[in-house]
Design an enzyme around this catalytic site. Sequence first.
Site, PDB file in Angstrom:
ATOM      1  N   THR A  31     -37.550  56.533   6.368  1.00 21.71           N
ATOM      2  CA  THR A  31     -36.964  55.581   5.430  1.00 21.71           C
ATOM      3  C   THR A  31     -35.710  54.914   5.976  1.00 21.71           C
ATOM      4  O   THR A  31     -35.452  53.739   5.698  1.00 21.71           O
ATOM      5  CB  THR A  31     -36.640  56.299   4.099  1.00 21.71           C
ATOM      6  N   ASP A  74     -44.326  58.631  10.577  1.00 22.57           N
ATOM      7  CA  ASP A  74     -44.030  59.188   9.260  1.00 22.57           C
ATOM      8  C   ASP A  74     -43.757  60.670   9.467  1.00 22.57           C
ATOM      9  O   ASP A  74     -44.514  61.366  10.153  1.00 22.57           O
ATOM     10  CB  ASP A  74     -45.218  58.996   8.317  1.00 22.57           C
ATOM     11  N   SER A  75     -42.668  61.167   8.884  1.00 28.79           N
ATOM     12  CA  SER A  75     -42.276  62.547   9.192  1.00 28.79           C
ATOM     13  C   SER A  75     -43.328  63.572   8.784  1.00 28.79           C
ATOM     14  O   SER A  75     -43.364  64.676   9.318  1.00 28.79           O
ATOM     15  CB  SER A  75     -40.931  62.882   8.545  1.00 28.79           C
ATOM     16  N   SER A  76     -44.206  63.217   7.857  1.00 28.53           N
ATOM     17  CA  SER A  76     -45.274  64.137   7.490  1.00 28.53           C
ATOM     18  C   SER A  76     -46.279  64.308   8.623  1.00 28.53           C
ATOM     19  O   SER A  76     -47.064  65.259   8.618  1.00 28.53           O
ATOM     20  CB  SER A  76     -46.001  63.634   6.237  1.00 28.53           C
ATOM     21  N   THR A 106     -37.101  62.320   6.202  1.00 29.62           N
ATOM     22  CA  THR A 106     -36.469  63.499   5.613  1.00 29.62           C
ATOM     23  C   THR A 106     -37.422  64.665   5.368  1.00 29.62           C
ATOM     24  O   THR A 106     -36.996  65.819   5.366  1.00 29.62           O
ATOM     25  CB  THR A 106     -35.797  63.140   4.275  1.00 29.62           C
ATOM     26  N   ASP A 107     -38.717  64.389   5.162  1.00 30.28           N
ATOM     27  CA  ASP A 107     -39.623  65.457   4.722  1.00 30.28           C
ATOM     28  C   ASP A 107     -39.692  66.622   5.697  1.00 30.28           C
ATOM     29  O   ASP A 107     -39.787  67.782   5.277  1.00 30.28           O
ATOM     30  CB  ASP A 107     -41.026  64.901   4.480  1.00 30.28           C
ATOM     31  N   GLN A 294     -38.452  84.566   0.346  1.00 29.98           N
ATOM     32  CA  GLN A 294     -38.720  83.340  -0.396  1.00 29.98           C
ATOM     33  C   GLN A 294     -37.465  82.809  -1.085  1.00 29.98           C
ATOM     34  O   GLN A 294     -37.436  81.652  -1.506  1.00 29.98           O
ATOM     35  CB  GLN A 294     -39.814  83.584  -1.443  1.00 29.98           C
ATOM     36  N   CYS A 295     -36.441  83.643  -1.211  1.00 29.70           N
ATOM     37  CA  CYS A 295     -35.190  83.204  -1.837  1.00 29.70           C
ATOM     38  C   CYS A 295     -34.437  82.272  -0.897  1.00 29.70           C
ATOM     39  O   CYS A 295     -34.377  82.506   0.310  1.00 29.70           O
ATOM     40  CB  CYS A 295     -34.301  84.409  -2.158  1.00 29.70           C
TER      41      CYS A 295
END
Length: 359
Positions: A31, A74-76, A106-107, A294-295
């Site tokens: 972006t 695209d970062s994906s 950013t992704d 996962q925290c």
Amino acid sequence: MPLPRIVIIQTAASLTDQTVASILVIYTGGTVGMAYNHEGLLAPMRFSEVTRLMPELRDVRMRVSVLSMPQPIDSSNVSPADWITLASLIGEFYNYYDGFVVLHGTDTMAYSASALSYMLENLAKPVVFTGAQVPAGRVRTDARRNFITALEIAAARHPDGNARVPEVSLFFNTMLMRGNRTKKVESQHFGAFRSDNMPPLAQAGIRLTYNDVLVRPLPKAPLHIHTQLNDNVTILKLFPGITERVVNCSLTVEGLRGCVLETFGSGNASTQPWFLNALKEAHERGVHILNVSQCDEGRVEQGRYETSASLPAAGVLSGDDITTEAAITKLMFVLGLQKSHAETTKLLVQNLRGEITLL
């Protein structure tokens, strides 16, 4: 595929002033590099015209060059091959610039910053990742602020001439964070990234305030670029009700070499015999399993509770307070070194680039 081309951005700095920092910007996509074209559609902007969209750049006292990838990514769609390209480009131009800014979507920026932190061993110059939530072509954009602040950080030096932040970092909104400590936590607001287990390296208010004590020290050896990554890895996130079939499907993939095991709380997991057996069998097949909580905050403490006491016997390694993004890229990096099983295990639990907190 055409080769990347460097575009020189004219700044307020004199091109003959040897005291001015020289920065290379590598635009990968995302972006931050988008603007409206003549049809009113968002498209990658031409960086030869960037000063029109970001007039503030005319007052930046540094030499700025931009290298755009032939095709914006695209970062994906970012892959380990792209990380190798980035690391190689930084190595190619390392002796010609004082610092580097990587413009990235950013992704997956936290993954890329983590990967580059491992691949750029003995880094003595700033490599600052940044991006934007809103394109530069819009009025309420964060692209200008993020980009210009990242340039200032990449150019910052101590009075002795050494780089202020000689490591891979990520700047977004108001915070400069260690790259391998970050994760994207927001898609609708400007504060898209957090570093929960480590304070920021710097904060951008009216002026830039650095937390120098947290910055990694200058290395004593020359830069070494690593370009071998092993992507035969996976992430297994536990949840209540996960079945034996699902676990076995994840751990028995042909060629699997590493697994990030996302556990509960401080590293806790099921004590069901079938689950522990699946982990042990994977370990015996040569799969390295790294336990990550996962925290967002806190750390893995295997053995603190009964539900994690059996994991070391099954071959599970503690990831301490590492993020999932830093853990999966660390697996790729360490496995790519092609060390022995024992040496690989030792490296996985070591603090290689500041990705875990030493107690």
